[in-house]
Every structure is written in structure tokens, then in C-alpha cells.
Design an enzyme around this catalytic site. Structure first.
Site, short mmCIF file in Angstrom:
data_model
loop_
_atom_site.label_atom_id
_atom_site.label_comp_id
_atom_site.label_asym_id
_atom_site.label_seq_id
_atom_site.Cartn_x
_atom_site.Cartn_y
_atom_site.Cartn_z
N LYS A 54 0.85 -1.20 0.00
CA LYS A 54 0.00 0.00 0.00
C LYS A 54 0.88 1.25 0.00
O LYS A 54 0.61 2.21 -0.72
CB LYS A 54 -0.93 -0.01 1.22
N GLN A 98 -4.14 -1.42 9.82
CA GLN A 98 -4.05 -2.73 9.17
C GLN A 98 -4.64 -3.82 10.07
O GLN A 98 -4.27 -3.93 11.24
CB GLN A 98 -2.58 -3.05 8.81
N ASP A 121 -10.72 3.50 4.81
CA ASP A 121 -11.22 2.13 4.65
C ASP A 121 -12.74 2.08 4.73
O ASP A 121 -13.34 1.05 4.43
CB ASP A 121 -10.64 1.22 5.75
#
Ligand code: NAP
Length: 294
Positions: A54, A98, A121
Site C-alpha cells: 500500500k 491494518q 477504509d
């Protein structure tokens, strides 16, 4: 028959290039560089690889990114303090925690603590609620990646029967919500599906999946969806990522399904790269939202 292969890797590169161009224009007009803060707790090797990928993708798109690492025995206070700092840092536009977090940390509490305007997210309940109401602020990355694959491959879901296997908060549930809306920010063809969501208690799963015009497998079981579960000519999207002794495999038995389906995504090279591309796009979107009022 051999199915059309939906090349998520190529589409992700196309979206990343579009985002990079948009980032450059944004920096030029505002003087602000979009910035993503990635939070990694513990030493899970797979999570470390995901975060590194990422960050690399951010760099290529002109998005700054910082990695904030905590030890696996970090206390809830340490993590919440870090998130608090990132929430109030005006240079940080997107925050990515994460997952999975170590079991000692309460994932829901941590995700709820992220500033919803920096929630790239789209896991915060405020953003989930907006998505459910059909007025999303951010589209969650993996479901958005699935919708983009369909849209960019001209597979219209409007009026079609989409069957989603899996009802997780990260993939199945938000994807179903996106596809059933009256409108989609992605395009008119990406809304108005008739959606059926299946899960581990679904009776006669194969009878349901065989009704799908578009079948999405997001259950986390290697090669679970076999040819007999697929209607001839259907589109099959494989979200699964399963580590086996043969390497990474999806939730779809590609070898058999490709002879029945009309189109299918491979693993690797399908939904996975799209997830990262949509994260870049969300980070730019977050920077735009936070800069709009300045
Ligand atoms: P998850 O949280 O474990 O949820 C799995 C869902 O599948 C649950 O709703 C479960 O039902 C259902 N399910 C499990 N076994 C089933 C069965 N035999 N029949 C019908 N339904 C079944 O998984 P997730 O986070 O959504 O991830 C799903 C897969 O996608 C995993 O392989 C994951 O690695 C992958 N993934 C990929 C990406 C990407 O970027 N490509 C991103 C995220 C996840 P219950 O609710 O009844 O338990």
C-alpha cells in the site's frame, strides 16, 4: 467454453494512473500533498507485506505515506493515543489501521476511534451508515474494487441477480449495500441489482449460487466455488485470498469454473490489486474533503 478473464491487475494500474494524475493536479492547485498514515500493530508477516504494498502504491501515485508501528503487546491506550494524534494532525488525510489486530485489542473500539473524515477504509459506523443510506462519503476499498471491475468491463448489474457469498463487514455486507442502491457514484450500470447474500447457514448454497448472473465469492475457503455452483455464462468475481502450500488461491476453483462462467477474475491479479487502487483514490478524496473548507 472458456471464460473471459477480468484482469484486475491491468484495471488497477489504469485507476492508479488516473489517481496519480488527479493527485498531481490537486497538489498543483492547492499546494497540499495527500498523506496516508498506516498503522501496523505486531509482526504478522502478511500484514507487513500488505502495508508495504500500500505504501509503495502511494509513493507511485504521489501520495505521502508514513508507517506507524506498535509492538504486538501494545496497550489499547497506546494505540488509541496514536490514532488520536493522527486524527488531529492536519497533514494526515487518511488513516489506515491494518487488520487483523492482535487479539488483546478491541478492533471495533479502535476502528470507531478513527476520525470518520480520515477513514479511508470506510469502516467507521458513520461511513457505514452513509453507505447504507445511499449517500456514501467513502466507498470501502475491496467492495469498490469489485464494482469497478464490473463497471470497467461493461458488466452492468442493473436488474441482474447478484449473489454474494459472505456477509462480512469488510466485503460481503458493504458490497451488497452498494449494488442494491438506486444510484451509484461509479455509474448507472453499477446500481439497481437484485442482491442475495449467502453465509454459512444458507441452505442448499449451490441452488442459490446457480441463480446468479453475477456471483461474488467472499467466504475465505480455498477453491470452494466449483463449476456445478455456477450458471453457464455467469460472471464470477473471486475476492478470496487463501494461502495454501500451492501458493495464493482464491475462493473459486478457477480450473473448473473458467469452463462454465462467461467471465471470471483470477487470483492473484483480480480483486486484490483493485483494493489498493481504491485506497489511493479514497486518500485523494479524503484530502479533497479536508482541504475544501480551507
Ligand atoms: P470473513 O470475515 O471470514 O467472512 C466470511 C464470510 O463467509 C462469513 O459471512 C461466513 O458466514 C461466510 N462463509 C464462510 N464459510 C462459508 C460457507 N461454507 N458457505 C457459505 N458462507 C460461508 O471473511 P472476509 O474478511 O469477508 O474475507 C473473505 C475472503 O476475502 C478471504 O479469503 C479474505 O482473505 C479475502 N479478502 C480479500 C481482499 C482483497 O483485497 N482481495 C480483501 C478482504 C478480504 P458466517 O457469517 O455465517 O460466518
Amino acid at each position: 467454453m472458456s471464460a473471459r478473464i477480468l484482469d484486475g491487475k491491468a484495471l488497477a494500474a489504469e485507476i492508479a494512473a488516473e489517481t496519480a494524475a488527479a493527485v498531481a493536479a490537486f497538489v498543483q492547485s492547492t499546494g497540499v500533498q495527500p498523506r496516508l498514515a498506516a498503522v501496523l500493530v505486531g509482526d504478522d508477516p502478511a500484514s507487513a507485506v500488505y502495508v508495504r504494498n500500500k505504501q509503495r502504491a502511494c509513493q507511485r501515485a504521489g501520495i505521502a505515506s508514513d508507517l506507524h508501528r506498535l509492538e504486538s503487546d501494545a496497550s489499547p491506550c497506546q494505540l488509541l493515543d496514536l490514532i488520536d494524534r493522527l486524527n488531529s494532525d492536519p497533514l494526515v488525510h487518511g488513516i489506515l489501521v491494518q487488520l487483523p489486530l492482535p487479539p488483546s485489542l478491541d478492533t471495533t473500539r479502535v476502528l470507531d476511534a478513527v476520525n470518520p473524515w480520515k477513514d479511508v477504509d470506510a469502516f467507521h459506523p458513520q461511513n457505514v451508515g452513509l453507505l447504507a443510506q445511499g449517500r456514501p462519503r467513502f466507498l470501502p476499498c475491496t467492495p469498490h474494487g469489485v464494482v469497478q471491475i464490473l463497471h470497467r468491463c461493461q458488466i452492468a448489474v442493473s436488474g441482474q441477480h447478484v449473489v454474494v457469498v459472505g456477509r462480512s463487514e469488510i466485503v460481503g455486507k458493504p458490497l451488497a449495500l452498494m449494488l442494491m442502491q438506486r444510484q451509484s457514484p461509479v455509474g448507472a450500470d453499477a446500481a439497481n441489482a437484485t442482491v442475495t447474500v449467502c453465509h454459512s447457514r444458507t441452505r442448499d448454497l449451490a441452488a442459490v449460487t446457480r441463480q446468479a448472473d453475477v456471483l461474488v465469492a467472499a467466504l475465505g475457503a480455498a477453491r470452494f466455488v466449483t463449476a456445478d455452483m455456477v450458471s453457464p455464462g455467469a460472471t464470477v468475481i473471486d475476492v478470496g485470498i487463501n494461502r495454501t502450500h500451492e501458493g495464493l488461491v482464491g475462493d473459486v476453483d478457477f480450473a473448473s469454473v473458467q469452463h462454465v462462467a462467461g467471465a471470471v477474475t483470477p487470483v492473484p491479479g483480480g480483486v486484490g490489486p483493485m483494493t489498493i487502487a481504491m485506497l489511493l483514490s479514497n486518500t485523494l478524496h479524503a484530502a479533497r474533503l479536508q482541504t475544501a473548507g480551507l
